[in-house]
Motif scaffolding. Structure first.
Motif, PDB file in Angstrom:
ATOM      1  N   ALA A  68       0.793  -1.316   0.051  1.00  0.00           N
ATOM      2  CA  ALA A  68      -0.044   0.057  -0.065  1.00  0.00           C
ATOM      3  C   ALA A  68       0.757   1.353  -0.039  1.00  0.00           C
ATOM      4  O   ALA A  68       1.793   1.246   0.976  1.00  0.00           O
ATOM      5  N   THR A  70      -0.221   4.287   0.754  1.00  0.00           N
ATOM      6  CA  THR A  70      -0.744   5.421   1.864  1.00  0.00           C
ATOM      7  C   THR A  70      -1.609   4.679   2.642  1.00  0.00           C
ATOM      8  O   THR A  70      -2.012   3.318   2.349  1.00  0.00           O
ATOM      9  N   ARG A  72      -5.015   2.952   3.741  1.00  0.00           N
ATOM     10  CA  ARG A  72      -6.153   2.782   3.123  1.00  0.00           C
ATOM     11  C   ARG A  72      -6.938   2.027   3.918  1.00  0.00           C
ATOM     12  O   ARG A  72      -6.828   0.835   4.270  1.00  0.00           O
ATOM     13  N   ALA A  75      -9.658  -1.609   2.213  1.00  0.00           N
ATOM     14  CA  ALA A  75      -8.799  -1.923   1.036  1.00  0.00           C
ATOM     15  C   ALA A  75      -9.423  -3.500   0.320  1.00  0.00           C
ATOM     16  O   ALA A  75     -10.093  -4.116   1.435  1.00  0.00           O
ATOM     17  N   ASP A 119      -8.022  -2.716   6.645  1.00  0.00           N
ATOM     18  CA  ASP A 119      -7.504  -1.497   6.752  1.00  0.00           C
ATOM     19  C   ASP A 119      -5.976  -1.778   6.616  1.00  0.00           C
ATOM     20  O   ASP A 119      -5.329  -2.526   7.297  1.00  0.00           O
ATOM     21  N   GLY A 122       0.153   2.960   5.455  1.00  0.00           N
ATOM     22  CA  GLY A 122       1.211   3.081   4.522  1.00  0.00           C
ATOM     23  C   GLY A 122       2.381   2.242   4.387  1.00  0.00           C
ATOM     24  O   GLY A 122       3.169   2.172   5.356  1.00  0.00           O
ATOM     25  N   TYR A 150      -8.069  -1.547  -4.526  1.00  0.00           N
ATOM     26  CA  TYR A 150      -9.177  -0.649  -4.385  1.00  0.00           C
ATOM     27  C   TYR A 150      -9.289   0.093  -2.838  1.00  0.00           C
ATOM     28  O   TYR A 150      -9.288  -1.003  -1.888  1.00  0.00           O
ATOM     29  N   ALA A 151      -9.361   1.315  -2.877  1.00  0.00           N
ATOM     30  CA  ALA A 151      -9.621   1.925  -1.488  1.00  0.00           C
ATOM     31  C   ALA A 151      -9.127   3.318  -1.513  1.00  0.00           C
ATOM     32  O   ALA A 151      -7.998   3.626  -1.929  1.00  0.00           O
ATOM     33  N   ASN A 152     -10.051   4.061  -1.175  1.00  0.00           N
ATOM     34  CA  ASN A 152      -9.701   5.664  -1.242  1.00  0.00           C
ATOM     35  C   ASN A 152      -9.225   6.101  -2.599  1.00  0.00           C
ATOM     36  O   ASN A 152      -8.293   6.955  -2.886  1.00  0.00           O
ATOM     37  N   GLY A 154      -7.689   4.178  -4.822  1.00  0.00           N
ATOM     38  CA  GLY A 154      -7.136   2.738  -5.287  1.00  0.00           C
ATOM     39  C   GLY A 154      -6.103   3.235  -6.513  1.00  0.00           C
ATOM     40  O   GLY A 154      -5.777   4.331  -7.016  1.00  0.00           O
ATOM     41  N   GLU A 155      -5.116   2.077  -6.852  1.00  0.00           N
ATOM     42  CA  GLU A 155      -4.361   2.121  -7.826  1.00  0.00           C
ATOM     43  C   GLU A 155      -5.021   2.137  -9.191  1.00  0.00           C
ATOM     44  O   GLU A 155      -6.016   1.712  -9.419  1.00  0.00           O
TER      45      GLU A 155
END
Length: 299
Positions: A68, A70, A72, A75, A119, A122, A150-152, A154-155
Motif C-alpha cells: 500500500a 498510503t 487505505r 481495501a 485497513d 502506508g 481499491y480503497a480511497n 485505489g491504484e
C-alpha cells in the motif's frame, strides 16, 4: 624589492539580503528533499495465474501481492475482464474459494470479484489468492485479466495476462467387455463370468453403472463386492474410474442337472458421467452352450 607571500583566495559568505535569500533557498530545498525521501512508493499489485488456458466448467486461481502506498481503509483487490466479448468477469465466473481476505470475498455486479483486505497502513504489504470457476456454459473466447488495489481511489487498473477459455465438452469413453469360461465337472459345475469396464478417457468417469442381463430363472453366486444381484440381472457401480483405469467384477452362474442349451448374457453401460462419446463399445455379450453337466463351451 620586498615581496610578500600572497594569501590564498577565500570566498566570503554573502551578506545582507543575498545571505537571507541563500538561506531561504537552502531551507526550501531541504524541506522538499525530506518530503520526497519520506514519501512511500506508489501502490503496485502483482498477480500470477495457475494457467492462462481454462476449460469452461473448470477453475482458475489468481495469486496477488503488493504494498500500500498510503493508509487505505477498507481495501480490497479487484479483478475485471477487459478486452472481451464474454462480458464482465462476475457474469462468467463464480467464486470457489479465496485466501488472505479479512471478510468474505464478494462479486461486484457488472464488474468482478473482490478480495477484502481490511485497513492497510502506508507501506504495508498485502497478499492473497482467489479461485474462480468458469461457468460451464461460457463460450470459447479470451479476455484480459485486469486487477486493482481499491480503497480511497485505489491504484490505476492494470492489465494482466490474456486468459483463453475453451469449451470442449468433458467426455469419458467407457468400454465394456464380458468374458465367460466353463468350469465343469461332477461337483458344482458353473459358468464363470468376468465383467471388465475400461475408461478410454480423456476425463475421469464418475457414477458408473454397468448391468449384466441373464436368462430368466438363472441364479448368481460368487458376486464381486460393489455389485448386486436381482432376478435376471447383475448391477455393478463405481464412484470413480480414472482415465486408463479398469474396473473388474466377477460372478458365476451354476449349471444344474437340467440346464442344457445356450446361456446368453449381455453387459451394458447404463450410466456414467461425463458424456460417453462412443456408444458402440458400451456393450458386450457372451454365450455359453451346456451339453451336459460335465460339458460346456463359451464364445
Amino acid at each position: 624589492m620586498k615581496r610578500f607571500a600572497s594569501s590564498p583566495h577565500r570566498s566570503r559568505p554573502p551578506r545582507g539580503p543575498a545571505r537571507a535569500w541563500a538561506l531561504f533557498v537552502a531551507t526550501l530545498l531541504a524541506v522538499a528533499g525530506t518530503q520526497f525521501a519520506l514519501a512511500p512508493a506508489y501502490a503496485v499489485s502483482h498477480i500470477s495465474v495457475s494457467s492462462t488456458t481454462v476449460a469452461a466448467g473448470e477453475t482458475l486461481t489468481i495469486d496477488f501481492n503488493g504494498t500500500a502506498d498510503t493508509p487505505r481503509a477498507g481495501a480490497g483487490e479487484n479483478f475485471y475482464a477487459g478486452s472481451s466479448s464474454l462480458g464482465s468477469l462476475d457474469a462468467l465466473t463464480t467464486i470457489e474459494s479465496c485466501g488472505g481476505n479479512t471478510a468474505p470475498c464478494v462479486e461486484l455486479a457488472g464488474y468482478g470479484p473482490r478480495v477484502p483486505l481490511g485497513d492497510l497502513a502506508g507501506g504495508e504489504a498485502f497478499s492473497g489468492s482467489i479461485t474462480l470457476r468458469v461457468d460451464p456454459e461460457t463460450p470459447a473466447g479470451t479476455f484480459v485479466l485486469r486487477y486493482q488495489l481499491y480503497a480511497n481511489g485505489g491504484e490505476a487498473t492494470a492489465n494482466g495476462p490474456t486468459i483463453t477459455i475453451t469449451n470442449t465438452p468433458a467426455e469419458a469413453d467407457l468400454g465394456v467387455h464380458l468374458n465367460a469360461q466353463p468350469r465343469v465337472g461332477i461337483l458344482a459345475p458353473y459358468l464363470s463370468y468376468t465383467l471388465r469396464t475400461h475408461n478410454n478417457g480423456p476425463e475421469t468417469a464418475t457414477a458408473v453403472t454397468v448391468t449384466a442381463t441373464l436368462p430368466a430363472g438363472r441364479t448368481i453366486t460368487g458376486l464381486s463386492p460393489g455389485c448386486t444381484a436381482a432376478p435376471g440381472t447383475v448391477t455393478c457401480t463405481y464412484a470413480d474410474l480414472a482415465d486408463g483405469a479398469d474396473a473388474v467384477a466377477t460372478f458365476r452362474v451354476p449349471i444344474g442337472i437340467l440346464d442344457f442349451g445356450p446361456t446368453h448374457v449381455t453387459a451394458v453401460r447404463t450410466a456414467s458421467s461425463p458424456n460417453d462419446p462412443n456408444p458402440a463399445n458400451d456393450r458386450d455379450d457372451a454365450t455359453c452352450t451346456t451339453l451336459s453337466i460335465a460339458l460346456a463351451s463359451c464364445a
